[in-house]
Design a protein around this motif. Structure first.
Motif, short mmCIF file in Angstrom:
data_model
loop_
_atom_site.label_atom_id
_atom_site.label_comp_id
_atom_site.label_asym_id
_atom_site.label_seq_id
_atom_site.Cartn_x
_atom_site.Cartn_y
_atom_site.Cartn_z
N CYS A 179 0.82 -1.21 0.00
CA CYS A 179 0.00 0.00 0.00
C CYS A 179 0.86 1.26 0.00
N PRO A 180 0.29 2.37 -0.47
CA PRO A 180 1.01 3.65 -0.37
C PRO A 180 1.38 3.94 1.08
N GLY A 181 2.65 4.28 1.31
CA GLY A 181 3.10 4.61 2.64
C GLY A 181 3.59 3.44 3.47
N VAL A 182 3.54 2.22 2.93
CA VAL A 182 3.93 1.05 3.73
C VAL A 182 5.43 0.97 3.94
N GLY A 183 6.21 1.59 3.06
CA GLY A 183 7.66 1.56 3.22
C GLY A 183 8.38 0.84 2.10
N LEU A 233 12.06 -3.17 -8.61
CA LEU A 233 10.97 -2.28 -8.99
C LEU A 233 10.09 -1.99 -7.79
N ASP A 234 9.72 -0.74 -7.64
CA ASP A 234 8.92 -0.28 -6.50
C ASP A 234 7.75 0.52 -7.06
N GLY A 235 6.53 0.00 -6.87
CA GLY A 235 5.35 0.71 -7.36
C GLY A 235 4.88 0.25 -8.72
N PHE A 236 5.47 -0.78 -9.25
CA PHE A 236 5.07 -1.35 -10.55
C PHE A 236 5.36 -2.84 -10.51
N PRO A 237 4.40 -3.69 -10.92
CA PRO A 237 3.10 -3.35 -11.50
C PRO A 237 2.02 -3.12 -10.43
N ARG A 238 1.02 -2.31 -10.77
CA ARG A 238 -0.09 -2.05 -9.87
C ARG A 238 -1.39 -2.67 -10.35
N THR A 239 -1.41 -3.13 -11.58
CA THR A 239 -2.60 -3.77 -12.13
C THR A 239 -2.19 -5.07 -12.80
N THR A 240 -3.16 -5.96 -13.00
CA THR A 240 -2.87 -7.22 -13.67
C THR A 240 -2.38 -6.97 -15.09
N LYS A 241 -2.92 -5.98 -15.74
CA LYS A 241 -2.48 -5.66 -17.09
C LYS A 241 -1.00 -5.30 -17.10
N GLN A 242 -0.57 -4.48 -16.15
CA GLN A 242 0.84 -4.11 -16.05
C GLN A 242 1.70 -5.35 -15.75
N ALA A 243 1.20 -6.23 -14.87
CA ALA A 243 1.95 -7.44 -14.54
C ALA A 243 2.11 -8.32 -15.77
N GLU A 244 1.09 -8.40 -16.59
CA GLU A 244 1.16 -9.21 -17.80
C GLU A 244 2.15 -8.63 -18.80
N ILE A 245 2.19 -7.30 -18.89
CA ILE A 245 3.16 -6.65 -19.78
C ILE A 245 4.57 -6.94 -19.30
N LEU A 246 4.79 -6.81 -18.00
CA LEU A 246 6.11 -7.06 -17.43
C LEU A 246 6.53 -8.51 -17.65
N GLU A 247 5.58 -9.42 -17.51
CA GLU A 247 5.85 -10.84 -17.70
C GLU A 247 6.32 -11.15 -19.12
N ARG A 248 5.81 -10.41 -20.08
CA ARG A 248 6.16 -10.68 -21.48
C ARG A 248 7.56 -10.20 -21.84
N TYR A 274 -6.01 1.17 -4.16
CA TYR A 274 -4.95 0.16 -4.14
C TYR A 274 -5.51 -1.21 -3.78
N TRP A 275 -6.31 -1.28 -2.71
CA TRP A 275 -6.83 -2.57 -2.29
C TRP A 275 -7.75 -3.18 -3.35
N GLU A 276 -8.45 -2.32 -4.06
CA GLU A 276 -9.33 -2.79 -5.13
C GLU A 276 -8.52 -3.42 -6.27
N LYS A 277 -7.38 -2.81 -6.58
CA LYS A 277 -6.57 -3.27 -7.71
C LYS A 277 -5.52 -4.30 -7.33
N SER A 278 -5.12 -4.32 -6.05
CA SER A 278 -3.94 -5.11 -5.68
C SER A 278 -4.20 -6.61 -5.61
#
Length: 294
Positions: free
Chosen positions: A69-73, A146-161, A244-248
């Motif tokens: 989450c934002p602010g967790v460290g 990486l810190d703060g990415f990916p934040r969505t499944t779409k971003q995770a899929e892009i990173l995976e490719r 964040y909780w909705e997307k994480s």
């Protein structure tokens, strides 16, 4: 134990040995002896899924992701591990703030998004991250946190490719503590360093352990120059946490299915959490060896 860690999610011994070889051959301030012209790209966003994997996996450093989450460290612990392992710490939040300080249409667009507590679009984040990675590649960087990415499944899929992620560390902290931390964040208006004026002492209740965190105060010459981030208001922080909780959850599930997710509950501030995180990552002995060799 503060962490819930499936054995399959821990970093492999081969990954740790790669780190050790990097430290014995070169210091973090001196890139390993290879010229950018002879090294394949670290990774770039491309339609070619094999572009990122040209570099020999046994020669590169770790490629880790920090979630939370934002602010967790995330930035604090990712930065410390970056120094320990000799890899760049790439925070997408910092990339956004750097762009905000610039002038132009994208800067104005980002200011509106950030001040409303909304997530920056995939297209903008990917563009900023791609530019940062290409700049690092030109300087001979190998591996990353990486810190703060990916934040969505779409971003995770892009990173995976485009690259192989070795481990995903999911930092967790209870909501009331998160709120206090976010509202206590400060930035020095001159040097740009981050501090936190919140002194947190939450008693344990309903099965939750108590948490104490000392403030991270600045040196005297920065004290009078502290400013709050425009997005660190109670209303905006609550909205950012909700989003964040909705997307994480889908992102966590994405990496959990791959056996790459390590969930780590922060037991307190840095003095309490840092050694336990190193232990969870199988790096406690590694830090001792590095300290002895220094």
């Amino acid at each position: 134990m503060a962490a819930s860690i499936p054995l399959s999610s821990r970093p492999s011994l081969s990954a740790i040995s790669r780190v050790a070889r990097c430290f014995t051959s070169a210091s973090p301030s001196q890139p390993t002896p290879s010229s950018p012209s002879s090294s394949p790209p670290l990774f770039a966003f491309s339609t070619n899924p094999d572009l990122a994997r040209r570099q020999d996996a046994e020669r590169r450093n770790v490629q880790w992701v920090f979630l939370g989450c934002p602010g967790v460290g995330k930035g604090t612990y990712a930065s410390r591990l970056s120094t320990l392992l000799g890899v760049p710490h790439i925070a997408t939040g910092d990339l956004v703030r750097e762009e905000l300080s610039a002038s132009g249409p994208l800067s104005h667009q980002l200011k509106e998004i950030v001040n409303q507590g909304k997530l920056v679009s995939d297209e903008i984040i990917i563009s900023l991250l791609s530019k940062r990675l290409k700049a690092g590649e030109a300087q001979g960087e190998s591996g990353f946190i990486l810190d703060g990415f990916p934040r969505t499944t779409k971003q995770a899929e892009i990173l995976e490719r485009v690259t192989d992620i070795d481990l995903v560390v999911n930092l967790k902290l209870r909501e009331d503590v998160l709120m206090e931390k976010c509202l206590g964040r400060r930035i020095c208006g001159q040097c740009g360093k981050n501090f936190n004026v919140a002194s947190i002492n939450v008693k344990g209740e309903n099965g939750n352990p108590g948490i104490s965190m000392d403030p991270l105060l600045p040196p005297a010459h920065c004290m009078r120059k502290l400013i709050s981030r425009a997005d660190d208001t109670e209303e905006v922080v609550k909205e950012r946490l909700r989003i964040y909780w909705e997307k994480s959850q889908p992102v966590e599930d994405f990496y959990r299915r791959q056996g790459k997710l390590m969930e780590f509950d922060l037991p307190g501030g840095i003095p309490e959490s840092w050694p336990k995180l190193l232990e969870a990552l199988n790096l406690d002995d590694f830090e001792e060896k590095q300290s002895a060799a220094a």
